[in-house]
Design an enzyme around this catalytic site. Structure first.
Site, PDB file in Angstrom:
ATOM      1  N   GLU A 243      -8.554   1.275  -8.900  1.00  0.00           N
ATOM      2  CA  GLU A 243      -7.851   2.096  -7.913  1.00  0.00           C
ATOM      3  C   GLU A 243      -7.234   1.108  -6.936  1.00  0.00           C
ATOM      4  O   GLU A 243      -7.895   0.627  -6.019  1.00  0.00           O
ATOM      5  CB  GLU A 243      -8.830   3.052  -7.233  1.00  0.00           C
ATOM      6  N   CYS A 277      -4.986   3.887   1.054  1.00  0.00           N
ATOM      7  CA  CYS A 277      -4.230   3.626  -0.180  1.00  0.00           C
ATOM      8  C   CYS A 277      -3.214   4.724  -0.460  1.00  0.00           C
ATOM      9  O   CYS A 277      -2.236   4.501  -1.163  1.00  0.00           O
ATOM     10  CB  CYS A 277      -5.179   3.466  -1.364  1.00  0.00           C
TER      11      CYS A 277
END
Length: 526
Positions: A243, A277
């Site tokens: 990720e 993110c």
């Protein structure tokens, strides 16, 4: 790791908002990491045989503790990460408890043995068993100290694994406290606290965890570090979930409601000061909305209060977590301004102590500016003008990253149409970043944003080995005699395959007759 870090035996922890010394956290050596994995592997044997009722009980203890001690939990997040109490509560406690609730409700459903068809083998029955992997290693960043610790461990734990976590050294102090919540929960149900462990340190500690032959790695972090993790994992062919970063676009259509569009962008960019993110770093506004959007967004951003957070909402945004990230943000913004970017808000690092950088909005951006393609991971909104829908989609897809994205429009059909063409792991229509909150949805990215998913059914099953089982349907003892080969076996098999897989009734009837003929000839040729 530099020579100073190599000489250290502990991580000094400070409050990023005021420099307050919080304490030291001991660094784990590579031998410590290896020993932790060995203990976890032993503890996992009992945990793998736990019932789903026991697993739910452990997860409920974790959630109960967080909720009962929520003020202390939020205060620890604020002190170690610099964020506001409101962001600690809504950005960390809420999604963490939400994930636990989802796992307790649906975990058993998605992990229990699953019956499947047996295809041509009508005398057999098939099933899939989801077997725990063993020991999962999680290497996690500093932007969400509670959520990154607890949310990373609960899914592999529900799947029957032991977990070793290596958090960022930037939030080592809070991480030590938070993992104890899980340790206590395990011991309440009679399981070893070695089932979930923490290893602390810098880059070499993470490298030691990878080389210790864990059974899977979850990495949340930058693209550059992700590449290094993948290279290191190749030695033992350890599977990984990556990720990585994002440069998420938000397309604001010309029919969008102005206040909805502006507040979606402000929230998407400045929540947790952009240290996210899934931050909406690139705001792509269609031309008829552009001027109005810029004016209103600038007004709001310039009114945001920043400082050391106290309980009671004294500030809107707090401090950034690391001085390094402040330096990165300042460098990228300064470069853009020097190359002609216009500043609508912020744009200058304040004087004084603390890891502060103000909410910043830049327009008039050009491709030669590093900030246009580089993930900032800071409180900076980049506003681009799009001529029309096609132009906006092209701009959104013009990136090597593809984690999440957003579309703001009054027209539902238009929102669906645009969403289907954006290259990203998820699209949130008329909001920002909320795909992560819906735990039924998989969370992951495309392009350089990584691979594998964290949430939903697929994210949970990713912490298992799907074992295929084929068993007898009927208590019959019929030998599968393949030998010796008969003179008509090839012709019989050919007719059978054409009958089973051929298209058209006439074609299949023709081969049925051929099969009957071959069978009769085979019988009389014996």
């Amino acid at each position: 790791m530099n020579s100073y870090q190599q000489a250290q035996t502990a991580i000094p922890c400070t409050n990023p908002a005021n420099g307050e010394y919080l304490g030291d956290v001991a660094i784990d050596t590579p031998d410590d990491v290896k020993a932790a994995v060995a203990r976890a592997r032993e503890a996992q044997k009992a945990w793998a045989n736990s019932t789903f009722k026991q697993r739910r009980a452990v997860l409920n203890h974790i959630s109960d503790y967080i909720l009962e001690n929520v003020d202390d939990v939020c205060e620890l997040i604020v002190k170690d990460a610099g964020k506001t109490y409101e962001n600690a509560l809504l950005g960390e406690v809420m999604p963490t408890c939400n994930k636990i609730k989802w796992l307790n409700k649906y975990g058993e459903k998605h992990l229990k043995s699953e019956k499947v068809g047996s295809g041509l083998l009508m005398h057999k029955k098939g099933r899939i068993e989801y077997v725990p992997l063993g020991v999962v290693g999680c290497i996690i960043p500093w932007n969400y100290p509670l959520q990154n610790i607890i949310s990373s461990l609960v899914a592999p734990l529900m799947a029957g694994n032991a977990v070793i976590l290596k958090p960022s050294e930037q939030v080592a102090f809070a991480s030590n406290k938070f993992v104890k919540i899980t340790n206590q929960a395990l011991e309440k149900e009679g399981f070893s606290k070695d089932t979930v462990q923490l290893v602390q340190g810098y880059g070499d500690t993470g490298a030691a965890l990878i080389s210790a032959r864990v059974d899977k790695i979850l990495f949340i972090g930058s693209v550059g570090n992700g590449r290094r993790i993948i290279q290191a994992s190749a030695e033992h062919i350890t599977p990984v979930v990556m990720e990585l970063g994002g440069k998420d676009p938000m397309i604001i259509c010309d029919d969008a409601h102005l206040e909805k569009a502006v507040h979606s962008a402000i929230g998407g960019c400045f929540i947790n000061l952009g240290q996210n993110c899934v931050a909406s770093e690139r705001i792509i506004v269609m031309a008829p909305m552009y001027d109005k959007f810029c004016q209103r967004a600038g007004e709001i951003a310039n009114s945001l209060r920043q400082g050391e957070a106290k309980r009671g909402g004294n500030v809107d945004v707090g401090a950034m977590t690391t001085p390094i990230q402040v330096d990165i943000t300042e460098k990228l913004v300064t470069d853009a301004i020097a190359k002609g970017a216009t500043v609508l808000a912020g744009g200058k690092r304040p004087e004084g102590n603390g890891c502060f950088y103000p909410p910043t909005i830049l327009t008039d951006l050009t491709d030669d500016m590093d900030i246009v393609t580089t993930e900032v991971f800071g409180p900076v909104m980049l506003v681009f003008k799009a001529n029309d829908e096609e132009h906006a989609i092209a701009m959104a897809n013009d990136s090597n990253l593809g984690l999440q994205s957003s579309v703001i429009t009054h027209d539902r059909a238009r929102g669906d149409r645009i969403a289907s063409r954006i290259e990203s792991g998820a699209v949130c229509i008329n909001d920002f970043g909320l795909c992560y909150v819906n735990q039924d949805l998989p969370f992951g990215g495309t392009k350089y944003s990584g691979y594998g998913v964290m949430n939903g059914r697929d994210g949970l099953r990713a912490y298992t080995t799907p074992k295929a089982i084929l068993a007898d349907r009927f208590p019959l003892e019929i030998p599968p005699a393949l030998f010796p080969v008969g003179s008509k076996d090839y012709d019989s098999a050919k007719a059978s395959m054409r009958l089973l897989f051929g298209r058209g009734i006439g074609y299949r009837l023709k081969n049925l007759m051929a099969l009957i003929g071959v069978s009769i000839m085979a019988k009389f040729s014996k």
